[in-house]
Motif scaffolding. Structure first.
Motif, PDB file in Angstrom:
ATOM      1  N   GLY A  63      66.041  67.744  44.390  1.00  0.00           N
ATOM      2  CA  GLY A  63      67.216  68.391  44.951  1.00  0.00           C
ATOM      3  C   GLY A  63      67.338  69.790  44.391  1.00  0.00           C
ATOM      4  N   THR A  64      68.298  70.541  44.925  1.00  0.00           N
ATOM      5  CA  THR A  64      68.467  71.925  44.494  1.00  0.00           C
ATOM      6  C   THR A  64      69.344  72.054  43.255  1.00  0.00           C
ATOM      7  N   GLY A  65      70.065  70.982  42.907  1.00  0.00           N
ATOM      8  CA  GLY A  65      70.960  71.060  41.770  1.00  0.00           C
ATOM      9  C   GLY A  65      72.235  71.828  42.045  1.00  0.00           C
ATOM     10  N   ARG A  66      72.543  72.091  43.308  1.00  0.00           N
ATOM     11  CA  ARG A  66      73.731  72.849  43.692  1.00  0.00           C
ATOM     12  C   ARG A  66      74.520  72.077  44.750  1.00  0.00           C
ATOM     13  N   PHE A  67      75.830  72.311  44.780  1.00  0.00           N
ATOM     14  CA  PHE A  67      76.679  71.730  45.821  1.00  0.00           C
ATOM     15  C   PHE A  67      76.410  72.434  47.151  1.00  0.00           C
ATOM     16  N   ASP A  68      76.455  71.655  48.251  1.00  0.00           N
ATOM     17  CA  ASP A  68      76.476  72.205  49.609  1.00  0.00           C
ATOM     18  C   ASP A  68      77.752  71.707  50.287  1.00  0.00           C
ATOM     19  N   TYR A 125      66.948  68.537  39.738  1.00  0.00           N
ATOM     20  CA  TYR A 125      66.296  69.788  40.114  1.00  0.00           C
ATOM     21  C   TYR A 125      64.968  69.944  39.379  1.00  0.00           C
ATOM     22  N   ALA A 185      65.358  69.818  50.100  1.00  0.00           N
ATOM     23  CA  ALA A 185      66.612  70.507  50.412  1.00  0.00           C
ATOM     24  C   ALA A 185      67.022  70.177  51.828  1.00  0.00           C
ATOM     25  N   PRO A 190      75.341  67.225  43.888  1.00  0.00           N
ATOM     26  CA  PRO A 190      73.958  67.366  43.402  1.00  0.00           C
ATOM     27  C   PRO A 190      73.596  66.370  42.305  1.00  0.00           C
ATOM     28  N   LYS A 198      77.762  67.820  49.702  1.00  0.00           N
ATOM     29  CA  LYS A 198      76.626  67.278  48.948  1.00  0.00           C
ATOM     30  C   LYS A 198      76.924  67.395  47.463  1.00  0.00           C
ATOM     31  N   ASP A 213      70.403  63.303  46.342  1.00  0.00           N
ATOM     32  CA  ASP A 213      71.746  63.870  46.363  1.00  0.00           C
ATOM     33  C   ASP A 213      72.716  62.952  47.093  1.00  0.00           C
TER      34      ASP A 213
END
Length: 272
Positions: free
Chosen positions: A154-159, A149, A98, A145, A143, A117
């Motif tokens: 990766g976290t599998g989520r947008f940043d 995950y 992350a 994704p 970011k 990512d």
């Protein structure tokens, strides 16, 4: 650990201080240093490839190894810069990658590999540095994704992140700078993730024609509750061989328990 050696380690950034770092430094060098400004075209592309390696415990009870091969493409037009980065990574040791940290979690310690990512970034220089007044360069980045995950890549989520970089000119050879940003971190159930403030102070020195040495600190506030901030010190060297080709090497040392204990990378960039 996304960005980051002419000058701006950045970003990118990555355990993964990684692919953010060297393309970011090269971008600052091209934008700011008089030696390079006259050689650079007002518009064009830069393609970079940066094999990197990071190792450490990242605040866990076991050693984690990260192998990173980020590909970056940057387009510049006058004061505007657009950049996309997509790494391929391999990780040994349990945990979820992350940003510049590893999120503590249970899971397999076997080797996991795949695309990392994707980061998209846009930045704009409002003005050049003059005297004691720095240049101001706001930026935004996202970011996407792409990383798995399920594999812990990766976290599998947008940043999303927005921030500002300020660059000073101390004569014709020394370029201090400071970058600050705020990142909205995509939430994951039960992992207690939180938004972070990113920071990146540094200084670049032209040690010889077309050769630059940079010292940088890159990191962010804790991304997970009950953990410490992430921060790494970086020593980087850039060699602009000619208008087309540029080489970079760097080494990084973690400053906190959540950071990679050690990292190193080698970058090759082609300017068009």
């Amino acid at each position: 650990m996304t960005t980051g050696a002419g000058v701006r380690a950045k970003g990118r950034g990555r355990g993964r201080g990684r692919g953010v770092l060297l393309p970011a430094l090269a971008a600052l060098a091209t934008a700011q240093w008089p030696v390079l400004v006259h050689a650079a075209s007002p518009a064009g592309f830069t393609i970079g490839l940066e094999p990197s390696y990071f190792t450490g415990r990242f605040g866990t009870r076991h050693t984690i190894h990260i192998y990173d091969l980020p590909l970056s493409i940057t387009y510049r037009h006058r004061n505007l810069r657009l950049r996309v980065e997509l790494p391929y990574i391999a990780v040994t040791g349990a945990g979820i990658v992350a940003g510049q940290s590893i999120i503590a979690s249970t899971g397999s310690g076997a080797v996991r590999s795949g695309p990392g990512d994707m980061w998209l970034k846009a930045e704009y220089r409002l003005d050049r540095a003059r005297g004691v007044r720095p240049s101001f360069e706001p930026y935004v980045k996202v970011k996407v994704p792409v990383a798995s995950y399920a594999k812990g890549l990766g976290t599998g989520r947008f940043d999303e992140e927005a921030g500002l970089r300020m660059v000073w000119r101390a004569g014709t050879r020394v370029f201090p700078y400071l970058q600050l940003g705020y990142r909205i971190v995509g939430r994951l159930p039960a992992l207690h993730l939180q938004n972070v403030v990113t920071f990146e102070p540094g200084v670049a020195v032209a040690v010889a024609p077309r050769q630059f040495l940079s010292v940088i600190v890159i990191g962010h506030t804790p991304i997970q509750k009950r953990r410490t901030a992430v921060a790494s010190a970086i020593l980087a060297y850039n060699l602009r061989m000619n208008f087309r080709w540029e080489l970079q090497v760097y080494a990084t040392r973690g400053l906190t328990s959540q950071s990679a204990a050690f990292g190193a990378g080698f970058g090759v960039m082609a300017h068009f």
